[in-house]
Write a protein that holds these residues in place. Structure first.
Motif, mmCIF file in Angstrom:
data_model
loop_
_atom_site.group_PDB
_atom_site.id
_atom_site.type_symbol
_atom_site.label_atom_id
_atom_site.label_comp_id
_atom_site.label_asym_id
_atom_site.label_seq_id
_atom_site.Cartn_x
_atom_site.Cartn_y
_atom_site.Cartn_z
ATOM 1 N N THR A 82 35.801 38.093 40.081
ATOM 2 C CA THR A 82 36.534 36.835 39.928
ATOM 3 C C THR A 82 36.964 36.640 38.479
ATOM 4 O O THR A 82 36.409 37.225 37.555
ATOM 5 N N GLY A 84 38.635 33.272 35.828
ATOM 6 C CA GLY A 84 38.710 31.825 35.716
ATOM 7 C C GLY A 84 40.103 31.362 35.332
ATOM 8 O O GLY A 84 41.048 32.150 35.197
ATOM 9 N N TRP A 149 39.497 21.599 30.561
ATOM 10 C CA TRP A 149 38.696 22.533 31.337
ATOM 11 C C TRP A 149 38.292 23.645 30.382
ATOM 12 O O TRP A 149 39.102 24.489 30.015
ATOM 13 N N ASP A 221 34.391 21.522 39.213
ATOM 14 C CA ASP A 221 34.896 22.892 39.380
ATOM 15 C C ASP A 221 35.609 23.125 40.701
ATOM 16 O O ASP A 221 35.940 24.261 41.039
ATOM 17 N N ASP A 241 37.277 26.797 44.632
ATOM 18 C CA ASP A 241 36.434 26.880 43.435
ATOM 19 C C ASP A 241 37.280 27.437 42.297
ATOM 20 O O ASP A 241 37.781 28.562 42.381
ATOM 21 N N ASN A 243 36.465 28.606 39.634
ATOM 22 C CA ASN A 243 35.861 29.796 39.037
ATOM 23 C C ASN A 243 36.026 31.034 39.914
ATOM 24 O O ASN A 243 35.615 32.125 39.534
ATOM 25 N N ARG A 244 36.605 30.843 41.098
ATOM 26 C CA ARG A 244 36.789 31.959 42.031
ATOM 27 C C ARG A 244 38.274 32.262 42.225
ATOM 28 O O ARG A 244 38.796 32.215 43.340
#
Length: 468
Positions: A82, A84, A149, A221, A241, A243-244
């Motif tokens: 992944t 970001g 962020w 998130d 998500d 972060n994914r």
């Protein structure tokens, strides 16, 4: 343009404020675009009516569905891991145009009053594309109280494929994408597209979202987006998500696993859903006058305790139904960041709901100023016809007031043309929105597009000052 509905629907920190004050643009020219004779009145929707009965409130109950971490990890591993938001920002490949670079038809779509203090137009490749419809906006001001962020200031804009455009290939229909906009330098914003997808249960593949993202909220998130009534899995909201985000490896029209790797209709990044919510009363039906709400617009209310997700539903302008506005609380549990508060059965109940005579609601916002007992509700009304400015209303239990560009009763159509969702960036004191259209001169999808798309911000203080 909405592609959702029920009966008779078409579906359709303070520090920042000081640092950014000097960058505001004076867009006073927009105030001359529409004369008083063009700014015609819409019917006053009157006061909000609270929804108080347990039976009616039960219609808003959601059931939470969490994807298994193991399946999500399996998909991520097979795709090479992944990344970001920062990775996407480092690789932006399209540029937002500043106001001076916008076409006259684009600036003419801006609000007449109150005037925007920031306005941007999309890259030429997107500004006049009839294949896509910009419908929602949320920012890092929603995601985190400090407005960033990580180290970045970011704007997200949700675009839905225009399935109503004739002769669109089946492989393109149902696509939904998010523009990840680098807003660190508000005078030089760039962006890149990320495709929204839904993974299979075992994490071996993914499919396109196949829903209209008319509403979108970035909280902590997570990114919550609306689903259409026609969603194949009968969901009302999908959760992503931030972060994914995952890279694709094959450039092809397909979406999912293909020979040689992973494809996303030509996009370099995808986000797979990590959770979803469905209405416990069943899927809302656009063709019947049931009590199950179809989600229209979404926004975040940081002035509530706890923070809450605000939603509205949509009926065509002039319809005889009463639209509803409602909210859910976000969870405060440390292991449930960005998810709604649920009970032991995984159900989320609406903590407040109202009905209103307003129709054609394209954006909703709720905010309680310091010292006020209750929140004010703001809704953006968009007329059905082309080249007509909408109305921005503030609603409460006492009645409704409209932002005006004049002093008589015929001066309510002062908001942007075909404006979509609303998002309040509290640290900047600004309400952000965007306009949708790039139809032809007949409001159709076959002729030469007329670019009318603009991303803009208006100070909330200017909105409240223009209400009469």
């Amino acid at each position: 343009m909405k592609h959702r509905g029920r009966h008779r629907r078409q579906r359709r920190g303070k520090a920042l404020r000081g640092a950014l004050a000097g960058t505001a643009l004076a867009l006073t020219a927009a105030a001359t675009i529409v004369s008083a004779s063009q700014a015609v009145s819409s019917d006053n929707p009157g006061p909000l009516k609270p929804v108080t009965s347990a039976a009616e409130l039960a219609n808003f109950q959601l059931k939470e569905h969490l994807a298994s971490k193991s399946s999500l990890d399996r998909l991520a591993t097979s795709m090479g891991g992944t990344v970001g938001v920062s990775t996407v920002l480092e690789r932006t490949n399209r540029t937002m145009r500043n106001t001076a670079e916008c076409a006259p038809t684009e600036t003419e779509a801006l609000p007449v009053a109150p005037t925007a203090t920031r306005a941007y137009c999309w890259d030429d490749a997107d500004s006049a594309s009839q294949r896509w419809l910009p419908q929602s906006v949320t920012t890092s001001g929603d995601a985190d109280e400090d407005g960033r962020w990580g180290a970045n200031r970011v704007i997200l804009s949700g675009w839905t494929h225009n399935d109503a455009k004739p002769d669109e290939p089946t492989v393109s229909q149902g696509l939904a994408r998010v523009a990840v906009v680098d807003a660190n330098d508000l005078s030089n914003m760039t962006y890149r597209w990320v495709l929204l997808v839904v993974p299979t249960k075992d994490g071996s593949d993914y499919r396109k979202l196949s829903s209209s993202i008319s509403g979108m909220v970035w909280y902590q998130d997570k990114l919550l987006v609306t689903a259409s009534p026609t969603d194949s899995d009968h969901k009302s909201l999908y959760v992503y998500d931030m972060n994914r985000i995952q890279r694709t490896s094959v450039d092809s029209p397909a979406v999912g696993k293909v020979p040689g790797g992973w494809s996303a209709h030509g996009y370099g990044y995808v986000m797979p859903a990590v959770a979803s919510y469905s209405l416990t009363g069943g899927t809302c039906d656009p063709a019947s006058d049931d009590r199950t709400p179809c989600f229209g617009s979404l926004s975040l209310d940081r002035s509530s305790t706890p923070d809450s997700l605000v939603a509205s539903e949509w009926f065509p302008s002039g319809a005889d139904q009463r639209s509803r506005l409602w909210r859910y609380s976000f969870s405060g549990a440390g292991d449930r960041s960005g998810l709604l508060a649920t009970n032991a059965l995984g159900r989320a109940d609406a903590v407040e709901a109202y009905s209103t005579k307003a129709t054609g609601i394209q954006g909703v916002l709720s905010y309680r100023s310091a010292g006020d007992e209750k929140a004010d509700w703001y809704i953006g009304h968009a007329p059905g016809s082309k080249n007509r400015h909408g109305t921005l209303w503030r609603l409460d239990a006492e009645g409704a007031k409209a932002a005006r560009c004049g002093t008589d009763e015929e001066s309510r159509r002062c908001w942007a043309e075909h404006a979509e969702s609303l998002s309040y960036w509290e640290g900047m004191g600004e309400v952000w929105s965007l306009t949708e259209r790039a139809a032809d001169e007949r409001a159709g999808w076959r002729g030469t597009p007329v670019p009318e798309r603009v991303l803009y911000a208006v100070p909330l203080s200017s909105i409240t000052g223009s209400l009469k």
